[in-house]
Design a protein around this motif. Structure first.
Motif, PDB file in Angstrom:
ATOM      1  N   GLU A 141      44.342 -44.823 -22.531  1.00  0.00           N
ATOM      2  CA  GLU A 141      44.847 -44.492 -23.863  1.00  0.00           C
ATOM      3  C   GLU A 141      44.051 -45.281 -24.893  1.00  0.00           C
ATOM      4  O   GLU A 141      43.879 -46.492 -24.776  1.00  0.00           O
ATOM      5  N   MET A 142      43.558 -44.580 -25.901  1.00  0.00           N
ATOM      6  CA  MET A 142      42.765 -45.223 -26.945  1.00  0.00           C
ATOM      7  C   MET A 142      43.668 -45.849 -28.001  1.00  0.00           C
ATOM      8  O   MET A 142      44.623 -45.229 -28.447  1.00  0.00           O
ATOM      9  N   ILE A 143      43.308 -47.069 -28.390  1.00  0.00           N
ATOM     10  CA  ILE A 143      44.009 -47.736 -29.496  1.00  0.00           C
ATOM     11  C   ILE A 143      43.115 -47.823 -30.726  1.00  0.00           C
ATOM     12  O   ILE A 143      43.532 -48.320 -31.766  1.00  0.00           O
ATOM     13  N   GLY A 144      41.882 -47.336 -30.600  1.00  0.00           N
ATOM     14  CA  GLY A 144      40.951 -47.363 -31.718  1.00  0.00           C
ATOM     15  C   GLY A 144      39.610 -46.782 -31.320  1.00  0.00           C
ATOM     16  O   GLY A 144      39.428 -46.306 -30.198  1.00  0.00           O
ATOM     17  N   THR A 145      38.681 -46.824 -32.260  1.00  0.00           N
ATOM     18  CA  THR A 145      37.305 -46.396 -32.005  1.00  0.00           C
ATOM     19  C   THR A 145      36.359 -47.408 -32.637  1.00  0.00           C
ATOM     20  O   THR A 145      36.710 -48.113 -33.588  1.00  0.00           O
ATOM     21  N   ILE A 146      35.146 -47.447 -32.099  1.00  0.00           N
ATOM     22  CA  ILE A 146      34.107 -48.318 -32.632  1.00  0.00           C
ATOM     23  C   ILE A 146      32.767 -47.733 -32.239  1.00  0.00           C
ATOM     24  O   ILE A 146      32.646 -47.096 -31.192  1.00  0.00           O
ATOM     25  N   GLY A 147      31.773 -47.940 -33.068  1.00  0.00           N
ATOM     26  CA  GLY A 147      30.445 -47.477 -32.695  1.00  0.00           C
ATOM     27  C   GLY A 147      29.517 -47.396 -33.878  1.00  0.00           C
ATOM     28  O   GLY A 147      29.801 -47.932 -34.958  1.00  0.00           O
ATOM     29  N   PHE A 148      28.404 -46.723 -33.644  1.00  0.00           N
ATOM     30  CA  PHE A 148      27.401 -46.536 -34.676  1.00  0.00           C
ATOM     31  C   PHE A 148      27.564 -45.143 -35.260  1.00  0.00           C
ATOM     32  O   PHE A 148      27.367 -44.155 -34.566  1.00  0.00           O
ATOM     33  N   ASN A 149      27.921 -45.096 -36.536  1.00  0.00           N
ATOM     34  CA  ASN A 149      28.038 -43.825 -37.235  1.00  0.00           C
ATOM     35  C   ASN A 149      26.666 -43.168 -37.323  1.00  0.00           C
ATOM     36  O   ASN A 149      26.547 -41.949 -37.344  1.00  0.00           O
ATOM     37  N   SER A 150      25.646 -44.013 -37.347  1.00  0.00           N
ATOM     38  CA  SER A 150      24.258 -43.556 -37.285  1.00  0.00           C
ATOM     39  C   SER A 150      23.409 -44.723 -36.807  1.00  0.00           C
ATOM     40  O   SER A 150      23.793 -45.882 -36.970  1.00  0.00           O
ATOM     41  N   TYR A 151      22.284 -44.384 -36.188  1.00  0.00           N
ATOM     42  CA  TYR A 151      21.311 -45.413 -35.826  1.00  0.00           C
ATOM     43  C   TYR A 151      19.954 -44.749 -35.619  1.00  0.00           C
ATOM     44  O   TYR A 151      19.864 -43.556 -35.354  1.00  0.00           O
ATOM     45  N   THR A 152      18.936 -45.566 -35.767  1.00  0.00           N
ATOM     46  CA  THR A 152      17.577 -45.172 -35.434  1.00  0.00           C
ATOM     47  C   THR A 152      17.056 -46.240 -34.492  1.00  0.00           C
ATOM     48  O   THR A 152      16.974 -47.417 -34.887  1.00  0.00           O
ATOM     49  N   LYS A 153      16.759 -45.843 -33.245  1.00  0.00           N
ATOM     50  CA  LYS A 153      16.286 -46.824 -32.263  1.00  0.00           C
ATOM     51  C   LYS A 153      15.128 -47.632 -32.837  1.00  0.00           C
ATOM     52  O   LYS A 153      14.241 -47.087 -33.476  1.00  0.00           O
ATOM     53  N   GLY A 154      15.189 -48.935 -32.597  1.00  0.00           N
ATOM     54  CA  GLY A 154      14.142 -49.824 -33.065  1.00  0.00           C
ATOM     55  C   GLY A 154      14.220 -50.156 -34.542  1.00  0.00           C
ATOM     56  O   GLY A 154      13.407 -50.934 -35.031  1.00  0.00           O
ATOM     57  N   ARG A 155      15.182 -49.584 -35.259  1.00  0.00           N
ATOM     58  CA  ARG A 155      15.250 -49.813 -36.710  1.00  0.00           C
ATOM     59  C   ARG A 155      16.596 -50.399 -37.118  1.00  0.00           C
ATOM     60  O   ARG A 155      16.776 -51.583 -37.148  1.00  0.00           O
ATOM     61  N   LYS A 156      17.561 -49.525 -37.442  1.00  0.00           N
ATOM     62  CA  LYS A 156      18.853 -50.034 -37.916  1.00  0.00           C
ATOM     63  C   LYS A 156      19.971 -49.099 -37.491  1.00  0.00           C
ATOM     64  O   LYS A 156      19.762 -47.953 -37.120  1.00  0.00           O
ATOM     65  N   GLY A 157      21.193 -49.643 -37.586  1.00  0.00           N
ATOM     66  CA  GLY A 157      22.388 -48.868 -37.289  1.00  0.00           C
ATOM     67  C   GLY A 157      23.474 -49.181 -38.307  1.00  0.00           C
ATOM     68  O   GLY A 157      23.431 -50.220 -38.961  1.00  0.00           O
ATOM     69  N   VAL A 158      24.422 -48.264 -38.418  1.00  0.00           N
ATOM     70  CA  VAL A 158      25.575 -48.446 -39.304  1.00  0.00           C
ATOM     71  C   VAL A 158      26.825 -48.445 -38.434  1.00  0.00           C
ATOM     72  O   VAL A 158      27.113 -47.447 -37.746  1.00  0.00           O
ATOM     73  N   ILE A 159      27.559 -49.542 -38.440  1.00  0.00           N
ATOM     74  CA  ILE A 159      28.733 -49.723 -37.582  1.00  0.00           C
ATOM     75  C   ILE A 159      29.995 -49.216 -38.280  1.00  0.00           C
ATOM     76  O   ILE A 159      30.118 -49.327 -39.496  1.00  0.00           O
ATOM     77  N   VAL A 160      30.899 -48.639 -37.488  1.00  0.00           N
ATOM     78  CA  VAL A 160      32.217 -48.215 -37.984  1.00  0.00           C
ATOM     79  C   VAL A 160      33.254 -48.566 -36.921  1.00  0.00           C
ATOM     80  O   VAL A 160      32.942 -48.615 -35.731  1.00  0.00           O
ATOM     81  N   TYR A 161      34.474 -48.803 -37.375  1.00  0.00           N
ATOM     82  CA  TYR A 161      35.554 -49.061 -36.431  1.00  0.00           C
ATOM     83  C   TYR A 161      36.890 -48.777 -37.087  1.00  0.00           C
ATOM     84  O   TYR A 161      37.022 -48.787 -38.303  1.00  0.00           O
ATOM     85  N   ALA A 162      37.873 -48.489 -36.226  1.00  0.00           N
ATOM     86  CA  ALA A 162      39.253 -48.256 -36.672  1.00  0.00           C
ATOM     87  C   ALA A 162      40.163 -48.655 -35.518  1.00  0.00           C
ATOM     88  O   ALA A 162      39.824 -48.454 -34.343  1.00  0.00           O
ATOM     89  N   LEU A 163      41.320 -49.215 -35.857  1.00  0.00           N
ATOM     90  CA  LEU A 163      42.244 -49.699 -34.844  1.00  0.00           C
ATOM     91  C   LEU A 163      43.671 -49.417 -35.291  1.00  0.00           C
ATOM     92  O   LEU A 163      43.989 -49.537 -36.480  1.00  0.00           O
TER      93      LEU A 163
END
Length: 188
Positions: free
Chosen positions: A81-103
């Motif tokens: 059962e999930m209590i939240g989510t987390i991850g990269f809303n976008s990323y470019t390998k070797g460059r940058k990513g944008v993190i998002v999360y909710a709980l």
């Protein structure tokens, strides 16, 4: 010739499993993203039905296949059962990513997001080889700002009218963490 799909990268911490979000999690995702406490500072496509949620899960899968984004479900250790989510809303390998999360609010203030965030940051810096991870935070979301600062992110400034959502412009606080800073914190 298409490459064979790689397995979804499962991550774990002392108290959490970061799992692949599957169609069977539709009710969990619907519960999370229809909670006004969760979405107060989180611009999310309005969800009303399980069908809406299944479309979002399909989008998560497609963006991961395209190597453009990756989102984990947050589950207590040994549970599905999930209590939240987390991850990269976008990323470019070797460059940058944008993190998002909710709980879910019942789990706020217990260190779960910080714990999950540490695992996802390590994945981003080591596996995706990004150099910079950003977090866009709406003004007033003090709890999220504290999580980011505790995790080593620096506040870089206010981006005026950065986000346009449902007919309205929003200011966004930009936070960022560099790979070198993360490595320094996690090798000491």
């Amino acid at each position: 010739m298409p490459t064979a799909p790689t397995p979804f990268p499962l991550l774990s911490t002392d108290r959490l499993d970061l799992i692949e979000i599957k169609d069977t999690h539709a009710a969990d995702l619907l519960r999370l993203f229809t909670n006004p406490e969760v979405t107060a500072f989180y611009n999310v496509v309005p969800l009303h039905t399980t069908a809406d949620t299944l479309r979002i899960i399909g989008m998560f899968r497609e963006r991961q296949r395209e190597e453009a984004a990756i989102r984990w479900g947050i589950a207590l250790k040994g549970q599905q059962e999930m209590i939240g989510t987390i991850g990269f809303n976008s990323y470019t390998k070797g460059r940058k990513g944008v993190i998002v999360y909710a709980l879910e609010p019942a789990y706020w203030g217990k260190g779960f997001i910080t714990e999950a965030l540490t695992a996802v940051l390590a994945y981003g810096f080591h596996t995706l080889a990004v150099n910079r991870i950003e977090a866009e935070v709406m003004p007033g979301n003090v709890a999220s700002e504290k999580v980011l600062e505790k995790s080593g992110f620096l506040h870089e400034g206010l981006l005026r009218q950065w986000l346009y959502w449902e007919g309205k412009w929003y200011n966004i606080n930009m936070y960022a963490l560099l790979q070198a800073d993360f490595s320094t914190r996690h090798t000491a």
